[in-house]
Write an enzyme that holds these catalytic residues in place. Structure first.
Site, PDB file in Angstrom:
ATOM      1  CG  ASP A 107      -3.429  21.442  33.706  1.00 14.69           C
ATOM      2  OD1 ASP A 107      -3.098  21.027  32.574  1.00 14.69           O
ATOM      3  OD2 ASP A 107      -2.642  21.487  34.672  1.00 14.69           O
ATOM      4  CD1 TRP A 158     -10.113  22.546  38.551  1.00  9.46           C
ATOM      5  CD2 TRP A 158     -10.103  20.409  37.966  1.00  9.46           C
ATOM      6  NE1 TRP A 158      -9.681  22.458  37.264  1.00  9.46           N
ATOM      7  CE2 TRP A 158      -9.665  21.168  36.868  1.00  9.46           C
ATOM      8  CE3 TRP A 158     -10.179  19.024  37.824  1.00  9.46           C
ATOM      9  CZ2 TRP A 158      -9.302  20.607  35.668  1.00  9.46           C
ATOM     10  CZ3 TRP A 158      -9.819  18.459  36.616  1.00  9.46           C
ATOM     11  CH2 TRP A 158      -9.403  19.243  35.567  1.00  9.46           C
ATOM     12  CG  ASP A 206      -8.930  14.672  35.361  1.00  5.90           C
ATOM     13  OD1 ASP A 206      -9.120  15.653  34.608  1.00  5.90           O
ATOM     14  OD2 ASP A 206      -8.070  14.655  36.249  1.00  5.90           O
ATOM     15  CD1 TRP A 215      -8.739  16.772  39.163  1.00  6.22           C
ATOM     16  CD2 TRP A 215      -9.367  16.100  41.191  1.00  6.22           C
ATOM     17  NE1 TRP A 215      -8.548  17.815  40.028  1.00  6.22           N
ATOM     18  CE2 TRP A 215      -8.937  17.428  41.282  1.00  6.22           C
ATOM     19  CE3 TRP A 215      -9.804  15.451  42.346  1.00  6.22           C
ATOM     20  CZ2 TRP A 215      -8.932  18.135  42.480  1.00  6.22           C
ATOM     21  CZ3 TRP A 215      -9.805  16.153  43.542  1.00  6.22           C
ATOM     22  CH2 TRP A 215      -9.365  17.480  43.593  1.00  6.22           C
ATOM     23  CE1 TYR A 235      -7.138  13.972  32.466  1.00  4.57           C
ATOM     24  CE2 TYR A 235      -5.070  14.037  31.251  1.00  4.57           C
ATOM     25  CZ  TYR A 235      -6.310  14.566  31.522  1.00  4.57           C
ATOM     26  OH  TYR A 235      -6.737  15.680  30.851  1.00  4.57           O
ATOM     27  CB  THR A 292     -10.144  17.325  31.374  1.00  2.00           C
ATOM     28  OG1 THR A 292      -8.938  16.795  31.933  1.00  2.00           O
ATOM     29  CG2 THR A 292     -10.919  18.030  32.460  1.00  2.00           C
TER      30      THR A 292
HETATM   31  N1  ABN Z   1      -6.615  17.016  35.916  1.00  4.71           N
HETATM   32  C1  ABN Z   1      -5.797  16.933  34.796  1.00  4.71           C
HETATM   33  C2  ABN Z   1      -4.477  16.385  35.110  1.00  4.71           C
HETATM   34  C3  ABN Z   1      -4.288  15.020  35.039  1.00  4.71           C
HETATM   35  C4  ABN Z   1      -3.042  14.492  35.330  1.00  4.71           C
HETATM   36  C5  ABN Z   1      -2.016  15.351  35.734  1.00  4.71           C
HETATM   37  C6  ABN Z   1      -2.234  16.719  35.818  1.00  4.71           C
HETATM   38  C7  ABN Z   1      -3.478  17.249  35.499  1.00  4.71           C
END
Ligand code: ABN
Length: 171
Positions: A73, A98, A117, A149, A158, A161
């Site tokens: 995700d 994860w 991430d 993460w 962020y 990923t």
């Molecule tokens: N792990 C990805 C993510 C980052 C920020 C918010 C939701 C999902």
């Protein structure tokens, strides 16, 4: 043929008149040193890595359908200046992640995949991919993908990923 011989002889003589033995040796030395150092130059192997990851007729690392992304995700780092396994320049991998289990259709095996991430830069915004195979609810965070993460990083922004194979799943 005669004219070619004459031309070659004249060129050789003119070259010999213009250059000393010492300068010829110097040039020869430079050429040989350059040739020996050529294999040491850095080579961009990213395209080869792409080719190794891609299987003809199957989605590659820049596609959300890529097999390794079955429980991802986030934004695909392969579209953000990185690869499916390495963070883009200027970002760093989250130490906490994860994990998911994805089936590789090429060899028929299941792999445990860690989704890290990449942190330290604003959201990449390209190639958003949300697949949730075998994802567990939020109260089992190591199996949930809907968390930032980067939360444990000094810079918790962020960016994207990556997905890294950490093992083969036993049947
Ligand atoms: N792990 C990805 C993510 C980052 C920020 C918010 C939701 C999902």
């Amino acid at each position: 043929m005669r004219s070619f011989d004459r031309w070659f002889e004249q060129s050789s003589r003119s070259l010999a008149n213009r250059t000393s033995r010492r300068s010829l040796l110097a040039v020869l030395g430079q050429v040989l040193t350059g040739a020996a150092l050529l294999p040491l130059l850095p080579v961009d192997r990213a395209s080869r890595a792409h080719a190794a990851n891609a299987t003809p007729g199957k989605p590659g690392p820049e596609s959300c359908e890529y097999w390794k992304y079955c429980a991802i995700d986030g934004f695909l780092c392969a579209c953000c200046g990185g690869t499916s396994t390495s963070c883009p320049p200027g970002t760093g991998s989250s130490p906490i992640t994860w994990v998911g289990t994805c089936h590789n259709p090429v060899d028929g095996r299941d792999y445990i995949v860690s989704y890290n991430d990449c942190c330290g830069k604003a959201s990449c915004g390209t190639c958003d991919c949300n697949r949730n195979e075998r994802e567990k609810p939020l109260y089992r965070p190591s199996r949930n993908n809907d968390l930032n993460w980067c939360m444990a990083n000094v810079n918790a922004d962020y960016h994207c990923t990556v997905s890294v194979i950490v093992g083969v799943a036993e049947k």
